[in-house]
Design an enzyme around this catalytic site. Structure first.
Site, PDB file in Angstrom:
ATOM      1  N   GLU A   1       0.924  -1.094  -0.030  1.00  0.00           N
ATOM      2  CA  GLU A   1      -0.139  -0.034  -0.157  1.00  0.00           C
ATOM      3  C   GLU A   1       0.836   1.310   0.088  1.00  0.00           C
ATOM      4  O   GLU A   1       1.886   1.519   0.879  1.00  0.00           O
ATOM      5  CB  GLU A   1      -0.703   0.006   1.221  1.00  0.00           C
ATOM      6  CG  GLU A   1      -1.832   1.264   0.946  1.00  0.00           C
ATOM      7  CD  GLU A   1      -2.417   1.595   2.661  1.00  0.00           C
ATOM      8  OE1 GLU A   1      -2.230   0.630   3.521  1.00  0.00           O
ATOM      9  OE2 GLU A   1      -3.392   2.332   2.622  1.00  0.00           O
TER      10      GLU A   1
ATOM     11  N   ASP B   1      -2.966  11.684  -2.771  1.00  0.00           N
ATOM     12  CA  ASP B   1      -2.965  13.104  -3.083  1.00  0.00           C
ATOM     13  C   ASP B   1      -3.141  13.394  -4.349  1.00  0.00           C
ATOM     14  O   ASP B   1      -2.511  12.980  -5.166  1.00  0.00           O
ATOM     15  CB  ASP B   1      -1.680  13.693  -2.405  1.00  0.00           C
ATOM     16  CG  ASP B   1      -1.521  13.490  -1.090  1.00  0.00           C
ATOM     17  OD1 ASP B   1      -2.506  13.706  -0.066  1.00  0.00           O
ATOM     18  OD2 ASP B   1      -0.300  13.236  -0.763  1.00  0.00           O
TER      19      ASP B   1
ATOM     20  N   THR C   1     -10.418   2.855   4.558  1.00  0.00           N
ATOM     21  CA  THR C   1      -9.029   3.755   4.979  1.00  0.00           C
ATOM     22  C   THR C   1      -9.588   4.609   5.781  1.00  0.00           C
ATOM     23  O   THR C   1     -10.921   4.891   5.886  1.00  0.00           O
ATOM     24  CB  THR C   1      -8.479   4.308   3.713  1.00  0.00           C
ATOM     25  OG1 THR C   1      -9.052   5.411   3.460  1.00  0.00           O
ATOM     26  CG2 THR C   1      -8.175   3.286   2.652  1.00  0.00           C
TER      27      THR C   1
ATOM     28  N   TYR D   1      -9.265   8.033   5.333  1.00  0.00           N
ATOM     29  CA  TYR D   1     -10.169   8.928   4.621  1.00  0.00           C
ATOM     30  C   TYR D   1     -11.458   8.429   4.031  1.00  0.00           C
ATOM     31  O   TYR D   1     -12.260   9.065   3.917  1.00  0.00           O
ATOM     32  CB  TYR D   1      -9.061   9.396   3.287  1.00  0.00           C
ATOM     33  CG  TYR D   1      -8.146  10.281   3.543  1.00  0.00           C
ATOM     34  CD1 TYR D   1      -7.320  10.408   4.592  1.00  0.00           C
ATOM     35  CD2 TYR D   1      -8.214  11.433   2.823  1.00  0.00           C
ATOM     36  CE1 TYR D   1      -6.082  11.509   4.862  1.00  0.00           C
ATOM     37  CE2 TYR D   1      -7.288  12.815   3.145  1.00  0.00           C
ATOM     38  CZ  TYR D   1      -6.417  12.501   4.160  1.00  0.00           C
ATOM     39  OH  TYR D   1      -5.484  13.643   4.292  1.00  0.00           O
ATOM     40  N   GLU D   2     -11.490   7.224   3.532  1.00  0.00           N
ATOM     41  CA  GLU D   2     -12.636   6.579   3.087  1.00  0.00           C
ATOM     42  C   GLU D   2     -13.885   6.584   3.970  1.00  0.00           C
ATOM     43  O   GLU D   2     -14.912   6.977   3.633  1.00  0.00           O
ATOM     44  CB  GLU D   2     -12.484   5.099   2.800  1.00  0.00           C
ATOM     45  CG  GLU D   2     -13.295   4.399   2.002  1.00  0.00           C
ATOM     46  CD  GLU D   2     -12.814   3.106   1.196  1.00  0.00           C
ATOM     47  OE1 GLU D   2     -11.877   2.325   1.866  1.00  0.00           O
ATOM     48  OE2 GLU D   2     -13.581   2.471   0.437  1.00  0.00           O
TER      49      GLU D   2
HETATM   50  C1  LIG Z   1      -4.426  11.871   1.227  1.00  0.00           C
HETATM   51  S1  LIG Z   1      -3.555  10.891   2.232  1.00  0.00           S
HETATM   52  C2  LIG Z   1      -4.593   9.341   2.179  1.00  0.00           C
HETATM   53  C3  LIG Z   1      -3.957   8.291   3.289  1.00  0.00           C
HETATM   54  C4  LIG Z   1      -4.661   7.002   3.484  1.00  0.00           C
HETATM   55  N1  LIG Z   1      -4.367   6.267   2.506  1.00  0.00           N
HETATM   56  C5  LIG Z   1      -6.067   6.871   3.822  1.00  0.00           C
HETATM   57  O1  LIG Z   1      -6.938   6.840   2.491  1.00  0.00           O
HETATM   58  O2  LIG Z   1      -6.684   7.238   4.736  1.00  0.00           O
HETATM   59  C6  LIG Z   1      -2.499  10.330   1.169  1.00  0.00           C
HETATM   60  C7  LIG Z   1      -1.022  10.007   1.597  1.00  0.00           C
HETATM   61  O3  LIG Z   1      -0.131   9.666   0.728  1.00  0.00           O
HETATM   62  C8  LIG Z   1       1.236  10.010   1.164  1.00  0.00           C
HETATM   63  N2  LIG Z   1       1.952   9.758   0.019  1.00  0.00           N
HETATM   64  C9  LIG Z   1       1.944  10.614  -0.961  1.00  0.00           C
HETATM   65  N3  LIG Z   1       2.831  10.632  -1.876  1.00  0.00           N
HETATM   66  C10 LIG Z   1       3.788   9.675  -1.320  1.00  0.00           C
HETATM   67  C11 LIG Z   1       4.911   8.802  -1.835  1.00  0.00           C
HETATM   68  N4  LIG Z   1       5.375   9.353  -2.886  1.00  0.00           N
HETATM   69  N5  LIG Z   1       5.504   8.042  -1.130  1.00  0.00           N
HETATM   70  C12 LIG Z   1       4.868   7.606   0.039  1.00  0.00           C
HETATM   71  N6  LIG Z   1       3.758   8.066   0.813  1.00  0.00           N
HETATM   72  C13 LIG Z   1       3.066   9.219   0.051  1.00  0.00           C
HETATM   73  C14 LIG Z   1       0.867  11.216   1.945  1.00  0.00           C
HETATM   74  O4  LIG Z   1       2.045  11.471   2.734  1.00  0.00           O
HETATM   75  C15 LIG Z   1      -0.308  11.113   2.686  1.00  0.00           C
HETATM   76  O5  LIG Z   1      -0.273  10.621   3.976  1.00  0.00           O
END
Ligand SMILES: C[S@@+](CC[C@H](N)C(=O)[O-])C[C@H]1O[C@@H](n2cnc3c(N)ncnc32)[C@H](O)[C@@H]1O
Length: 213
Positions: free
Chosen positions: A42, A117, A190, A192-193
């Protein structure tokens, strides 16, 4: 959304037991390390709920959760360490930009991109986890019948991703524009979900494979 720095979480990373400090040293050895035939990764696990729950739901399968944000990573790692019922679960604190330095060719069976993101500005497009350079690396590490599963609340990121996957030669196996309108007990939520579903927002989901199977 920018996450507020939480010092205890950042400090916790130093002692986290689930954390693999040098993931490149496990390249080619993740399945034997986790004693599994099926490896899930993930990317961007946030505070970690998804991989934790999935590791309990599928105790024979192995999970590696990756997160680059220090605070989210510390919270996820602590959650994993403190759960005695977790399954085969390891954690990487790092940027997945170089994911093919951590996993070998065809080593990963399922890649999960959950609520990545969106990076709405074009100049940041290469940071999107479904952008071309990431997809090329995923192709390299995905096993023969491996899949990439994406969930998002963001329709623009979803349409962008559909095109990126198509242009990179992936084959779409499943698509859903209101995934949680019916029950999917086989798939964990998740953080966020959970929030989006509580607000009544639709969840977009697609699954791709790199071959014609
Ligand atoms: C909007 S959050 C969603 C978190 C989780 N997946 C959820 O659905 O609750 C996106 C996460 O992806 C991480 N992220 C974005 N680009 C990444 C990368 N290149 N490597 C590791 N993590 C990354 C961000 O730091 C952030 O915590």
């Amino acid at each position: 959304m920018r996450m507020r720095r939480v010092q205890w979480a950042i400090d916790y990373l130093e002692q986290a037991k689930c954390r693999i400090i040098d993931p490149e040293k496990l390249k080619g050895k993740w399945k034997t390390t986790l004693n599994t035939d099926v490896l899930h990764v993930e990317i961007g696990c946030g505070m970690g709920n998804y991989s934790l729950q999935m590791s309990k739901m599928y105790p024979e399968q192995g999970f590696v959760a990756i997160e680059k944000n220090d605070t989210a990573a510390g919270k996820a790692a602590k959650k994993y360490d403190e759960d005695p019922d977790k399954g085969k679960l390891l954690f990487i604190h790092g940027d997945a930009m170089q994911i093919d330095e951590w996993f070998d060719e065809k080593e990963v069976d399922v890649i999960h991109l959950n609520f990545s993101d969106p990076w709405p500005k074009n100049r940041n497009a290469k940071r999107r986890l479904s952008s071309h350079s990431f997809l090329e690396q995923y192709k390299h590490i995905l096993s023969e019948n491996g899949t990439i599963q994406m969930k998002t609340d963001n329709s623009k990121l979803f349409s962008y991703s559909l095109l990126e996957f198509q242009n990179a030669g992936f084959k779409m196996k499943e698509i859903d524009v209101d995934y949680r309108s019916i029950t999917h007990d086989e798939d964990a939520f998740t953080e966020y979900e959970q929030k989006f579903v509580e607000k009544g927002q639709p969840i977009y989901r697609a699954v791709w494979t790199d071959n014609e199977s």
